[in-house]
Design an enzyme around this catalytic site. Structure first.
Site, mmCIF file in Angstrom:
data_model
loop_
_atom_site.group_PDB
_atom_site.id
_atom_site.type_symbol
_atom_site.label_atom_id
_atom_site.label_comp_id
_atom_site.label_asym_id
_atom_site.label_seq_id
_atom_site.Cartn_x
_atom_site.Cartn_y
_atom_site.Cartn_z
ATOM 1 N N LYS A 169 0.815 -1.214 0.000
ATOM 2 C CA LYS A 169 0.000 0.000 0.000
ATOM 3 C C LYS A 169 0.851 1.268 0.000
ATOM 4 O O LYS A 169 0.469 2.273 -0.589
ATOM 5 C CB LYS A 169 -0.980 0.003 1.179
ATOM 6 C CG LYS A 169 -2.080 -1.038 0.997
ATOM 7 C CD LYS A 169 -3.332 -0.746 1.790
ATOM 8 C CE LYS A 169 -4.435 -1.691 1.316
ATOM 9 N NZ LYS A 169 -5.636 -1.677 2.108
ATOM 10 N N LYS A 213 -5.239 -9.663 -6.644
ATOM 11 C CA LYS A 213 -6.413 -9.759 -5.761
ATOM 12 C C LYS A 213 -7.533 -8.821 -6.208
ATOM 13 O O LYS A 213 -7.251 -7.688 -6.618
ATOM 14 C CB LYS A 213 -5.959 -9.375 -4.345
ATOM 15 C CG LYS A 213 -6.933 -9.693 -3.251
ATOM 16 C CD LYS A 213 -6.417 -9.205 -1.896
ATOM 17 C CE LYS A 213 -6.688 -7.734 -1.691
ATOM 18 N NZ LYS A 213 -6.928 -7.333 -0.310
ATOM 19 N N LYS A 223 -10.880 -3.154 -3.714
ATOM 20 C CA LYS A 223 -11.713 -1.947 -3.799
ATOM 21 C C LYS A 223 -11.014 -0.837 -4.557
ATOM 22 O O LYS A 223 -11.658 -0.010 -5.201
ATOM 23 C CB LYS A 223 -11.976 -1.407 -2.391
ATOM 24 C CG LYS A 223 -12.790 -2.292 -1.503
ATOM 25 C CD LYS A 223 -12.904 -1.609 -0.141
ATOM 26 C CE LYS A 223 -13.556 -2.503 0.860
ATOM 27 N NZ LYS A 223 -12.803 -2.573 2.125
HETATM 28 N N1 AQP Z 1 -10.122 -10.390 -2.938
HETATM 29 C C1 AQP Z 1 -10.495 -10.853 -1.751
HETATM 30 N N2 AQP Z 1 -10.786 -12.163 -1.589
HETATM 31 C C2 AQP Z 1 -11.184 -12.648 -0.388
HETATM 32 N N3 AQP Z 1 -11.323 -11.873 0.715
HETATM 33 C C3 AQP Z 1 -11.034 -10.566 0.590
HETATM 34 N N4 AQP Z 1 -11.065 -9.544 1.463
HETATM 35 C C4 AQP Z 1 -10.683 -8.413 0.835
HETATM 36 N N5 AQP Z 1 -10.405 -8.651 -0.439
HETATM 37 C C5 AQP Z 1 -10.607 -9.987 -0.635
HETATM 38 C C6 AQP Z 1 -11.463 -9.682 2.863
HETATM 39 O O1 AQP Z 1 -12.524 -8.792 3.120
HETATM 40 C C7 AQP Z 1 -12.440 -8.369 4.476
HETATM 41 C C8 AQP Z 1 -12.556 -6.884 4.525
HETATM 42 O O2 AQP Z 1 -11.453 -6.282 3.855
HETATM 43 P P1 AQP Z 1 -11.099 -4.788 4.177
HETATM 44 O O3 AQP Z 1 -12.187 -3.932 3.781
HETATM 45 O O4 AQP Z 1 -10.753 -4.657 5.598
HETATM 46 O O5 AQP Z 1 -9.801 -4.415 3.411
HETATM 47 P P2 AQP Z 1 -8.922 -4.969 2.296
HETATM 48 O O6 AQP Z 1 -8.521 -6.373 2.542
HETATM 49 O O7 AQP Z 1 -7.813 -4.018 2.207
HETATM 50 O O8 AQP Z 1 -9.881 -4.872 1.050
HETATM 51 P P3 AQP Z 1 -9.460 -4.497 -0.415
HETATM 52 O O9 AQP Z 1 -10.611 -4.651 -1.286
HETATM 53 O O10 AQP Z 1 -8.243 -5.249 -0.792
HETATM 54 O O11 AQP Z 1 -9.147 -2.964 -0.298
HETATM 55 P P4 AQP Z 1 -7.926 -2.161 -0.905
HETATM 56 O O12 AQP Z 1 -8.179 -2.056 -2.347
HETATM 57 O O13 AQP Z 1 -8.015 -0.851 -0.189
HETATM 58 O O14 AQP Z 1 -6.686 -2.929 -0.578
HETATM 59 C C9 AQP Z 1 -11.122 -8.894 5.026
HETATM 60 O O15 AQP Z 1 -11.388 -10.042 5.816
HETATM 61 C C10 AQP Z 1 -10.355 -9.265 3.799
HETATM 62 O O16 AQP Z 1 -9.468 -10.332 4.037
#
Ligand code: AQP
Length: 344
Positions: free
Chosen positions: A114, A206, A209
């Site tokens: 990040k 992955k 968001k």
């Molecule tokens: N691609 C994924 N597959 C399975 N699980 C996922 N999670 C996130 N992406 C995937 C799980 O969703 C929960 C909430 O995630 P979060 O909102 O706390 O943050 P994150 O993991 O940072 O989500 P993103 O989408 O990947 O955001 P960005 O783009 O900001 O990095 C967690 O349990 C996570 O494991």
């Protein structure tokens, strides 16, 4: 010491809640409420480790809450709240900042990803994020944490922090009547065929968001047309689907779509290949569109309805916060005694 089983997990209100969040986390939240006491948190303090537009943050906090409710989490039986309403998360995180070691945080791959190349310009909060996450879990002395695969390393850090706290203060923990250990070792629950849902545009990345391409993910608020279009456009390879799950190892896009189908249908990849092995992607994608629309359509519609009533959402969060705070403040009082802080 045996700890009472309790589930905790959180989702960041950073917009574009997607199928990965749903399959990796939220479906597990729903299933666990049948067997466990559960606390589900909209982690708005984690969100601001990267700058958020204030109005968007408010909107996204309500949207994640709506997703929890629309997916079937019962706010009367379980606790749903937003992190910033329970100050004990931040309070315990400070204690953990003083327990965790710099060397531990330096190994965190999510920070490296990040922060990117411009690490000097990343917020201190982004770096200390895993300590706050450990506090989120341990302020409830939670024993089980359903998360996607990407959070595994942070969970291991939470376990290390719990253990070091228990060791560093072992005499005081005993003296205050808490036995051998004050904090449990929280167990990650990372199970099923979709613990890491990948981008629809690149099976090695992955689903996220923050991906610039909206076609890379299925948002929970996408309507049937958008879901269909994104699945039909999803990247694939030129071969028919294999009969054997092992063959998916070399085919990331096929593996991802089969995993999504299996998770939505609550079955295994092997079962999906029994039905679709040898089929062309066009046939499989049609079946996936039907399944995804049937499962996600009602959730998206209910979310839209719920966000139209912010006063209702806010009342759920307020009620959950009061109940969460009752547990968290008890932990924090004990932590203060254990650490040696004078208190009223
Ligand atoms: N691609 C994924 N597959 C399975 N699980 C996922 N999670 C996130 N992406 C995937 C799980 O969703 C929960 C909430 O995630 P979060 O909102 O706390 O943050 P994150 O993991 O940072 O989500 P993103 O989408 O990947 O955001 P960005 O783009 O900001 O990095 C967690 O349990 C996570 O494991």
């Amino acid at each position: 010491m045996a700890f009472k089983e309790r589930v905790f997990s959180g989702v960041q209100p950073t917009g574009n809640l997607h199928l990965g969040n749903y399959l990796g986390a939220i479906t597990k939240f729903v299933a666990l409420q049948e067997s466990h006491e559960c606390i589900y948190c909209v982690v708005d303090m984690h969100a601001i480790t990267v700058w958020q537009d204030p109005a968007e943050l408010t909107r996204n906090t309500r949207e994640v809450t709506a997703a929890f409710l629309a997916s079937g989490i019962d706010p009367k039986k379980q606790i749903i709240f937003n992190q910033s309403q329970v100050a004990e998360h931040a309070e315990l995180a400070w204690v953990f900042n003083c327990v965790a070691r710099l060397g531990w945080l330096n190994r965190m791959t999510q920070f490296k990803e990040k922060a990117g190349k411009d690490r000097e310009n990343a917020s201190v909060g982004l770096y200390a994020y895993p300590n706050l996450m450990a506090a989120d879990i341990l302020v409830y002395r939670a024993t089980h944490v359903p998360v996607g695969e990407d959070q595994k390393q942070h969970l291991e850090l939470a376990r290390d922090i719990a253990q070091k706290f228990n060791n560093d203060f072992s005499e005081s923990i005993k003296a205050h009547g808490f036995g051998d250990a004050f904090f449990p070792q929280p167990e990650p629950l990372i199970q099923g065929p979709a613990t890491r849902v990948m981008s629809l545009r690149d099976g090695t990345k992955k689903m996220s968001k923050s991906d610039a391409s909206d076609n890379s993910r299925i948002n929970l608020t996408d309507d049937a047309d958008a879901i269909a279009q994104k699945i039909r456009k999803a990247k694939t390879d030129p071969h028919p689907l294999p009969n054997d799950v092992k063959e998916l190892d070399q085919r990331p896009e096929a593996d991802n779509l089969v995993g999504i189908y299996a998770a939505l249908k609550e079955t295994t990849k092997a079962e999906v290949l029994l039905e679709f092995g040898g089929a062309q992607f066009s046939t499989f994608k049609n079946a996936l569109v039907d399944l995804a629309v049937a499962k996600l359509g009602p959730i998206g519609a209910e979310m839209k309805k719920l966000v139209g009533d912010p006063a209702y959402i806010d009342s759920i969060l307020a009620d959950g916060s009061v109940r969460a705070k009752a547990i968290a403040s008890e932990t924090m009082s004990a932590v203060k005694d254990i650490v040696g802080f004078v208190r009223r």
